[in-house]
Each structure stands twice: as C-alpha cells, then as structure tokens.
Design a protein around this motif. Structure first.
Motif, PDB file in Angstrom:
ATOM      1  N   ALA A 256     -39.724 -11.030  13.499  1.00  0.00           N
ATOM      2  CA  ALA A 256     -39.368 -12.097  12.564  1.00  0.00           C
ATOM      3  C   ALA A 256     -37.896 -12.456  12.734  1.00  0.00           C
ATOM      4  O   ALA A 256     -37.086 -11.653  13.195  1.00  0.00           O
ATOM      5  CB  ALA A 256     -39.641 -11.647  11.132  1.00  0.00           C
ATOM      6  N   GLY A 257     -37.562 -13.686  12.351  1.00  0.00           N
ATOM      7  CA  GLY A 257     -36.169 -14.095  12.416  1.00  0.00           C
ATOM      8  C   GLY A 257     -36.008 -15.441  13.087  1.00  0.00           C
ATOM      9  O   GLY A 257     -36.992 -16.047  13.542  1.00  0.00           O
ATOM     10  N   PRO A 258     -34.778 -15.924  13.174  1.00  0.00           N
ATOM     11  CA  PRO A 258     -34.535 -17.241  13.768  1.00  0.00           C
ATOM     12  C   PRO A 258     -34.820 -17.248  15.270  1.00  0.00           C
ATOM     13  O   PRO A 258     -34.757 -16.212  15.932  1.00  0.00           O
ATOM     14  CB  PRO A 258     -33.046 -17.482  13.493  1.00  0.00           C
ATOM     15  N   ASN A 259     -35.129 -18.411  15.785  1.00  0.00           N
ATOM     16  CA  ASN A 259     -35.352 -18.601  17.220  1.00  0.00           C
ATOM     17  C   ASN A 259     -33.995 -18.637  17.919  1.00  0.00           C
ATOM     18  O   ASN A 259     -33.210 -19.573  17.743  1.00  0.00           O
ATOM     19  CB  ASN A 259     -36.109 -19.903  17.438  1.00  0.00           C
ATOM     20  N   LYS A 260     -33.718 -17.611  18.734  1.00  0.00           N
ATOM     21  CA  LYS A 260     -32.422 -17.513  19.399  1.00  0.00           C
ATOM     22  C   LYS A 260     -32.448 -18.015  20.840  1.00  0.00           C
ATOM     23  O   LYS A 260     -31.450 -17.906  21.544  1.00  0.00           O
ATOM     24  CB  LYS A 260     -31.934 -16.067  19.354  1.00  0.00           C
ATOM     25  N   VAL A 261     -33.580 -18.572  21.254  1.00  0.00           N
ATOM     26  CA  VAL A 261     -33.669 -19.063  22.624  1.00  0.00           C
ATOM     27  C   VAL A 261     -32.649 -20.171  22.899  1.00  0.00           C
ATOM     28  O   VAL A 261     -31.986 -20.168  23.947  1.00  0.00           O
ATOM     29  CB  VAL A 261     -35.100 -19.528  22.944  1.00  0.00           C
ATOM     30  N   PRO A 262     -32.464 -21.163  21.986  1.00  0.00           N
ATOM     31  CA  PRO A 262     -31.452 -22.193  22.264  1.00  0.00           C
ATOM     32  C   PRO A 262     -30.050 -21.617  22.450  1.00  0.00           C
ATOM     33  O   PRO A 262     -29.302 -22.060  23.323  1.00  0.00           O
ATOM     34  CB  PRO A 262     -31.526 -23.092  21.021  1.00  0.00           C
ATOM     35  N   GLN A 263     -29.711 -20.631  21.632  1.00  0.00           N
ATOM     36  CA  GLN A 263     -28.390 -20.001  21.751  1.00  0.00           C
ATOM     37  C   GLN A 263     -28.252 -19.309  23.103  1.00  0.00           C
ATOM     38  O   GLN A 263     -27.210 -19.407  23.773  1.00  0.00           O
ATOM     39  CB  GLN A 263     -28.216 -18.984  20.622  1.00  0.00           C
TER      40      GLN A 263
END
Length: 341
Positions: A256-263
């Motif tokens: 769970a958690g924010p999508n960090k792929v863009p970062q």
C-alpha cells in the motif's frame, strides 16, 4: 549399513512465505549410473534466494520446479562410480543436480573442482555467488577509485564479496545488514568503511551520514524499504546492478502507499541513472577471469568469506525458510554428507 538415497520434493507451491508443508523428504535405494553416466555422492548443497522464484509458476528466466518434483539447486559432490571417461572415481564436481544425497548425471553442465579445492567455498566465494558479485559489480557497477559503492545484504553470500571487490578497485564500500553483529563483521572483518543496520531506527538518516558524498554504485539485493532509503542518495550517473529483491519474494500483492514510479523515472532521466537487472550467466564470457582473480584474492587474503553451514539434508527446508528471513550469516550451505570437510 547400506546408504540411502534421500531427496527433498516440493509438495505444493507457497502462497506467500514457504512453510515446512511445502516440502517432503523421500528415501529410497541409491540410484545406479548407466552407460555414459556417473553417480555423485553429495557433500554440500547450496541454498540461495533465487530458489524461491523457482517454487512459483510465474514466468521467469528459468523453468519452475514442478509440484512433486525435486527441489533444484547446486551441489558439490564426489564421483563414486563412473561409466564416463571424462570423470574419474574420487574426483569432486559442482553442478545443478538438486536437493538430494546422490545424483546420476551424464556429465553435462558439471564443473570439476581442482584437487584440494575447498568444497563449501566452491558453492560460495569460488562459485556462483562469487561470480555474481564479480560480474555484477565490475560489468554493470563499474566502480571507480574514490566513488562510493553501497551494497545491501552486505554480510550475505554476494554482498560480502561486492564490498571487498569495491575496496580492491579503490572505491569506498558501505554495507547494509541486519543487526549489530553482522554490521560489526562487515566493518571489522571484511574491511568495509561503514555498515548500516536496517533493523535499527533511523536507517535513512544513518545512510546519509555514511554516504556524505552520495552513492555512485548501489548493488541491489533486497528492494523494498531499503531501496526507498537509498534512492534519494543517488549521484548523477549512478549505476545500480539489480541482483535480487529478497524482501519481495514472498509478496502476494503490491504494498500500500503512493505510486512512486513517476518519481523513480524522473530521477532516472534527470540524474541519468543506469538500472540493470542481471542473471550471473549473462556474463558467462567472464567466468575464466572470475576464477583466476577470485582464487588469487582468496589465496592472498585480500578477500575473506564466511559460510553458514547447516547439517543434514532434512534441515534444508527450514534453513531455506530462514535464509529468506535473513537468519543466515554468510553463504548458506547444507552439509549433506556427515564426513564432508
């Protein structure tokens, strides 16, 4: 008393973390070598994290173990009978012959050990883990003098060697390991410049302190929260060989958690990062170089190593489960033959 053939069978696929119920010990008569074959008596069996992937039927770089099939892995053993002119009785070999006390083989894919070569290290520093560290670091990481090389699972089979090779190349070596005892070993015995305990509070801040000039090479063995702590420290043009993701092998769903792929991809672009996954035999052409260099480094004492030895084939499943939990200290091998030295 006649010897018995013992083998570990995978009875079912794990739903998450493997359990003892996923394995069964079978016993029977010792097999006989046929025409052109040899019979090998196992001395040591290697346990490695990649085996968790082989227990799954998900698409991967290698075929999965079938339910009801022999657990796969590399062993070192003695040739006890031979109808193959390439192998003599009494010679020692290494090969992927599975979790069993005896194996019949036609010799394909087996590697002869030099007379007097230590057996357990032939599955570690002088075997596949050693070549993984050597090729992954030198081919993908390409450390330069003065750079900072960071390695996760630094007291493990691969990690303990990555940092030492980095030091031989003039780099600064920082490790990440689980617990103060492992961290002391990494610094005091292996010669790393620093080691961070990922089980202690404040890991991210301690990593910053240990890598004041950032990270130029990160040798990834773990993934998960450890990678998240390392990621902000990458320098421009940092390189990241991805050897393993042991924290994720038992996952059944995404965290769970924010999508960090863009970062992540923004950093890949703006910092011009190189992130490359690899399997050791991608660099098979470097095997002779590895064997020459690593043997020389071990002989001279420039490379140190540690084996975590478990006695008895019947204990292989519990040792493997412990390995995935990080309970091992060094390269995990099972002593299958009681007389193995």
């Amino acid at each position: 008393m006649a010897e018995t053939h013992r083998r570990i069978i995978m009875t079912s696929r794990p739903k998450a973390e493997p359990t003892p119920d996923n394995f069964r010990l079978e016993e029977g008569p010792v097999p006989k070598a046929g025409a052109g074959e040899i019979l090998v008596r196992t001395k040591y069996l290697s346990l490695d994290p990649y085996m968790r992937g082989r227990m799954s039927d998900a698409a991967s770089y290698a075929a999965p173990v079938e339910v009801g099939g022999l657990m796969q892995g590399e062993l070192v053993g003695e040739v006890v009978s031979s109808d193959n002119e390439k192998f003599k009785v009494g010679e020692h070999i290494a090969g992927h012959l599975g979790w069993q006390s005896h194996a019949v083989s036609n010799g394909k894919g087996l590697r002869k050990l030099d007379a007097g070569q230590p057996l357990a290290p032939s599955l570690g520093v002088l075997g596949m883990p050693g070549m993984t560290a050597y090729t992954g670091l030198l081919e993908i990481g390409q450390p330069k003098a003065g750079e900072t090389v960071l390695v996760a699972a630094a007291s493990g089979a691969v990690g303990q060697l990555v940092g030492q090779i980095a030091k031989l190349k003039g780099a600064r070596a920082v490790g990440i390991a689980g617990g103060p005892e492992k961290c002391r070993y990494v610094v005091e015995e292996l010669g790393f410049d620093a080691c961070i305990d990922h089980k202690a509070p404040g890991m991210a801040e301690h990593l910053k302190e240990a890598c004041p000039k950032g990270v130029d090479v990160y040798f990834e063995n773990v993934g998960g929260p450890v990678f998240e702590a390392v990621f902000p420290l990458f320098n421009f043009f940092a390189r990241m060989p991805v050897c393993g993701l042991i924290s994720q092998y038992n996952m059944t769903e995404l965290p769970a958690g924010p999508n960090k792929v863009p970062q992540l991809f923004r950093a890949v672009l703006t910092k011009r990062l190189t992130i490359r996954g690899f399997i050791v035999w991608d660099f098979a052409a470097r095997e002779a170089d590895f064997r020459r260099d690593m043997a020389a480094w071990v002989k001279s004492g420039e490379i140190k190593h540690r084996e975590h030895i478990v006695d008895g084939l019947e204990n292989a499943p519990s040792a493997f489960i412990g390995l995935l939990r990080g309970e091992n200290f060094g390269k995990t091998v099972v002593r299958v033959a009681p007389d193995a030295k």
